[in-house]
Design an enzyme around this catalytic site. Sequence first.
Site, PDB file in Angstrom:
ATOM      1  CB  CYS A 167      -1.793   6.862   1.381  1.00  0.00           C
ATOM      2  SG  CYS A 167      -0.185   6.396   2.027  1.00  0.00           S
ATOM      3  CD  GLU A 185      -1.817   2.316   1.645  1.00  0.00           C
ATOM      4  OE1 GLU A 185      -1.503   3.212   0.814  1.00  0.00           O
ATOM      5  OE2 GLU A 185      -1.880   2.500   2.854  1.00  0.00           O
TER       6      GLU A 185
END
Length: 452
Positions: free
Chosen positions: A261, A227
Amino acid sequence: MFTPINPATGEAGTPIPALTDDALEARLARAAETFVRWRTSRLDERTALLAAIADRFERDKRRLAEIAVREMGKTLKTATAEVEKCAAAFRHYAQAGPSMLESRRFETPMGPATARWLPLGPVLAIMPWNFPYWQVVRFAAPTIMAGNVGLLKHASLTQGVGAAIEETIRAAGAPDGLFQNLAIPSSRVDALIPDDRIAAVTLTGSEGAGIKVAEAAGRQLKKVVLELGGSDPFIVMPSADLDAAAKAAVAARIQNTGQSCICAKRMIVHTDVYDAFMERFEAGMRAVRAGDPMADETDMGPLSSEEQRQTVLDQLAQIREAGGRLLFGGEALPGPGAFMSAGILVDVPPASAAAQEELFGPIAMVFRARDLDAAIALANNVPFGLGSSVWTNDPDERERFERDIAAGMTAVNRMLSSTPEAPFGGIKKSGHGRELGPYGLHEFMNLKTVFG
């Protein structure tokens, strides 16, 4: 030795010693030994432990939250909410986990077959500082439910959080070795991944870190979930509720001081509502209060470190050199700590190198789109594909966004966030694999087919 620095004050905390080679070896051996027993543990034993861990996180949430505030600067109210979210994740897998692990029967020309979910072994997680509890628990809760064991290599900034997570899980009654924090620097990870006792690797972090870990895991043919970064679009169309969209855009850009993110980083606004949206958005961003992360009235704390603040300032300089214009903000604030003001960039050339990077700070880039096709093209004009947020009340536009935005997640008429019930992850240079939901549980399991 890891020395935490409070990014709000610049003061050093109590040093945390790194593991010696012998201590690291002892932890690896303990993980392997614990897996032998935990892999055959009853599901009710696993669910009871997860529920007990959830209770411990809830009980100790203030103490745990304060560690995150001291180590990486998020506000106390958001750190507390993060710990509460972790408790919810443990509770979710305690409740829903058994059904995710149910076997499935198939009829085949060779007779009946059964697909079973079985654990793989110790999972090494390399985790970042920005959501120091939540990022870890996204891997830890399904790992425990799956019958695997966890090894955490946390960020250097948040070693205190890593130790606190291990302590909390142990205090809830976890077997010795079920979850262990490895206080080691990143330079020692490459040598760790090939160890035969580590079955798989998961990483949340930068694109560069993802490449290194994927290469190391690939040489060993070990499963890896990545990720990585994101430059999420936030698209506003003429049919949108502009007040709601602008309010959400501010929250989505400044959450965690822009260090997420899935922060909305690029606001893409249809030309017909550009001025009206910008009036609302600019007012909201100008009103953001940076300050003491322990104070209730603070909207955002400092960046995680002086180094991180300088990285953002350097990126802003590059964007301005490429033609971007800073409407306001984006300045280092005077006094101690790694504080900076929220700001808005406009006129950034979409194809410039600067516009292709992830901006990990409280600065929004705003782009104008002439129509739906142009908005989608701008959204996809980056190497990342993590999340996205779209604001429209037109069902045809919604279908186009859901189908055509190149991202792992899309939120419609709301700010994107993660939840333990739904899969989380991206495509392109935002990584591969999924966390959370049943898919996150299954990532590090053996789907074994049994004939007969």
